[in-house]
Design an enzyme around this catalytic site. Structure first.
Site, mmCIF file in Angstrom:
data_model
loop_
_atom_site.group_PDB
_atom_site.id
_atom_site.type_symbol
_atom_site.label_atom_id
_atom_site.label_comp_id
_atom_site.label_asym_id
_atom_site.label_seq_id
_atom_site.Cartn_x
_atom_site.Cartn_y
_atom_site.Cartn_z
ATOM 1 N N ASP A 256 41.516 -5.947 -50.114
ATOM 2 C CA ASP A 256 40.891 -4.841 -50.860
ATOM 3 C C ASP A 256 40.232 -5.337 -52.141
ATOM 4 O OD1 ASP A 256 43.805 -5.196 -51.334
ATOM 5 O OD2 ASP A 256 43.456 -3.851 -53.004
ATOM 6 N N ASP A 266 37.544 -7.156 -59.183
ATOM 7 C CA ASP A 266 38.937 -6.830 -59.495
ATOM 8 C C ASP A 266 39.651 -7.965 -60.215
ATOM 9 O OD1 ASP A 266 38.564 -4.348 -58.556
ATOM 10 O OD2 ASP A 266 40.095 -4.391 -57.009
HETATM 11 P P1 AMP Z 1 44.551 -3.628 -57.940
HETATM 12 O O1 AMP Z 1 45.834 -4.368 -58.080
HETATM 13 O O2 AMP Z 1 43.944 -3.251 -59.262
HETATM 14 O O3 AMP Z 1 43.585 -4.271 -57.027
HETATM 15 O O4 AMP Z 1 44.951 -2.215 -57.308
HETATM 16 C C1 AMP Z 1 45.548 -2.058 -56.049
HETATM 17 C C2 AMP Z 1 45.627 -0.594 -55.715
HETATM 18 O O5 AMP Z 1 46.468 0.103 -56.625
HETATM 19 C C3 AMP Z 1 44.302 0.140 -55.764
HETATM 20 O O6 AMP Z 1 44.303 1.111 -54.757
HETATM 21 C C4 AMP Z 1 44.307 0.763 -57.128
HETATM 22 O O7 AMP Z 1 43.469 1.868 -57.219
HETATM 23 C C5 AMP Z 1 45.771 1.149 -57.269
HETATM 24 N N1 AMP Z 1 46.178 1.225 -58.683
HETATM 25 C C6 AMP Z 1 46.329 0.210 -59.535
HETATM 26 N N2 AMP Z 1 46.724 0.645 -60.740
HETATM 27 C C7 AMP Z 1 46.811 1.988 -60.660
HETATM 28 C C8 AMP Z 1 47.167 3.027 -61.579
HETATM 29 N N3 AMP Z 1 47.514 2.768 -62.834
HETATM 30 N N4 AMP Z 1 47.113 4.295 -61.121
HETATM 31 C C9 AMP Z 1 46.768 4.571 -59.864
HETATM 32 N N5 AMP Z 1 46.446 3.649 -58.958
HETATM 33 C C10 AMP Z 1 46.458 2.370 -59.342
HETATM 34 MG MG MG Z 2 41.824 -3.870 -56.409
#
Ligand code: AMP
Ligand code: MG
Length: 499
Positions: A256, A266
């Site tokens: 993702d 990201d």
């Molecule tokens: P990431 O680690 O930023 O790539 O995020 C992985 C998943 O977790 C994605 O679907 C993000 O949208 C979700 N996500 C990360 N942080 C948050 C948050 N604080 N609130 C809601 N969703 C989150």
């Molecule tokens: Mg992400």
């Protein structure tokens, strides 16, 4: 009495993703924040997007960048996607704390997403709060812009805004919103989302969308979806080679977090390595070293095989033939990566001609660096000064090696090889200085500016660092401290996720 001037702000939106069927996203509104304050606006990027920096910095503009106001023509959506996180399948992720405001066509004619990250709760938030923390927002701003300045494909930071609110993590931390710009936010995981649901119609619509947007030539091919796959494989091979060549470690190469457009996306616990060690890992959540520096090409290959699998229904009527197409496309990755990497490492070593054992020569240097704790970036940069027939200017580079004699041994072979080249020393040295940066976003520098910003609301060090990183190849004597590796007590061993 002073009247606060607000100008009406025009975003030249031309949204295409929001035209796709409803199951591609959730329509929503950003959640307002208490006291938005602009930390930094990327004025050059704003202009490139056809936006007026002055009005974007006005209270009305900042309200937009904070999610307190939705500009005319925006159609905020949270995109649906799935993904493999550390190899584990998660059927639904999606923008849990981001929303796409819309798309604009930039001055070069390229369509760009404008997205708010940290803008509040979405239907994909799961247990999260939809918010982002100031520290990680600044980290993404710094590393993304540094990446762009190095000439490596990446999402960009248009703005960072402090929200004036606290975000609850292990402790209360200041909140922020990042405005992110990307060629698109379509990920490998977006394809997985529909493939897992057996939604072939959506897969086709998505594939057509990205072909039109990123790879229009593919439409002219006999099997456009095979051409799409080939092109994504090629761009990722190029991208990962570029990461390896500057010592960048993404840290969370989940499917993702892999962009179909081939941009670095990201920025979480990512970092540049200081001394060269191929097994380097910074991320606090990467216990097994899955996303270590040396694993990045293999992981990209794996992620692309996941993408290929999602495309199977589009690659042919006959399953066997489709699998053969997919397999052939993925099998091309290692060679494409190798070619991109070799081209880059030759340039870093000052070599123009191609010789059979150049890969061994490069590997010899890397091994020697690993054994001698030599700084990755500085070794290559100082190699530019040393790049001459005589060893006169070797002092700078050799002192980076615990045992300088080990460098001397390697340099004998390097000089023999340089003897094969037609370039003169000046030409070669200046060419090398254009590919070997002197300034990278070193971890200890990044941590320091984040600390000043979050603990003392002092953004001056952040601004200064941004100025230095904007010109990574131009050495300036007054900036020498930004080029140096950390002192032992400054070494940062772990970086943390944005969540
Ligand atoms: P990431 O680690 O930023 O790539 O995020 C992985 C998943 O977790 C994605 O679907 C993000 O949208 C979700 N996500 C990360 N942080 C948050 C948050 N604080 N609130 C809601 N969703 C989150
Ligand atoms: Mg992400």
């Amino acid at each position: 009495m002073t009247v606060q001037e607000t100008r009406s702000i025009h975003f030249p939106f031309d949204n295409s993703y929001a035209r796709l069927p409803d199951r591609f996203f959730a329509k929503l509104k950003p959640s307002p924040v208490r006291a938005p304050q602009l930390i930094r606006l990327n004025e050059e990027l704003a202009r490139h997007l056809g936006l007026d920096p002055e009005s974007l910095s006005s209270p009305e503009g900042v309200a937009i960048l904070a999610g307190n106001r939705v500009p005319e023509g925006a159609e905020p959506i949270a995109m649906a996607y799935a993904g493999h996180q550390f190899g584990h399948w998660v059927p639904q992720l999606g923008d849990g704390r981001a929303m796409l405001l819309g798309e604009v066509i930039d001055r070069s004619g390229v369509r760009r997403d404008i997205q708010l990250k940290g803008s509040g709760y979405t239907p994909f938030s799961r247990s999260g709060d939809g918010r982002a923390v100031l520290g990680p927002v600044l980290r993404e701003y710094i590393l993304g812009e540094a990446m762009a300045a190095l000439g490596i494909p990446t999402t960009r930071a248009l703005a960072a805004v402090a929200t004036g609110e606290q975000v609850a993590r292990e402790e209360l931390l200041p909140g922020a919103v990042l405005t992110r710009v990307a060629q698109s936010h379509v990920r490998v995981g977006t394809f997985q989302f529909f493939a897992a649901r057996g939604d072939e119609e959506a897969l086709r619509l998505l594939a057509d969308h990205v072909i039109e947007r990123h790879y229009p030539d593919a439409f002219r091919s006999d099997i456009p979806y095979r051409a799409l796959l080939d092109k994504v494989v090629a761009r990722q091979a190029q991208l990962i080679a570029q990461w390896q060549l500057v010592g960048f470690i993404h840290g969370v190469m989940n499917t993702d977090n892999m962009s179909i457009a081939g941009e670095t996306i990201d920025y979480g616990p990512c970092a540049y390595m200081d001394s060269y060690h191929p097994d380097t890992v910074y991320s606090s959540i990467d216990h097994m070293g899955r996303y270590a520096y040396s694993n990045q090409p293999g992981i990209a290959h794996w992620n692309l095989s996941v993408l290929a699998q999602t495309l199977l229904p589009l690659l042919g009527e006959d399953e066997e033939a489709a699998v053969a197409e997919a397999q052939e496309a993925i099998n091309a990755f290692p060679e494409k990566f190798k070619v991109a990497y070799l081209t880059g490492i030759r340039a870093k070593l000052g070599l123009v001609k191609e010789r059979e054992d150049d890969a061994d020569l490069a590997q010899g240097l890397l091994n020697c660096m690993g054994e001698n704790n030599a700084d990755f970036t500085l070794t290559f940069r100082r190699l530019c000064d040393a790049s001459a027939a005589s060893t006169e200017n070797d002092r700078g580079v050799r002192e980076l090696f615990a045992d300088p004699a080990a460098f001397d041994d390697w340099a004998v072979k390097w000089r023999q090889r340089l003897g094969d080249e037609d370039s003169n020393d000046d030409m070669r040295q200046s060419a090398m200085r254009m590919v070997n940066p002197v300034y990278i976003a070193r971890n200890h520098l990044v941590e320091k500016v984040i600390k000043a910003a979050t603990e003392a609301a002092d953004f001056t060090p952040f601004d200064q660092l941004m100025t230095v990183l904007a010109l990574p190849f131009e050495e300036k004597p007054e900036q020498v401290r930004y080029s140096l590796p950390p002192e032992p007590e400054q070494v940062v061993l772990q970086t943390f996720c944005g969540t």
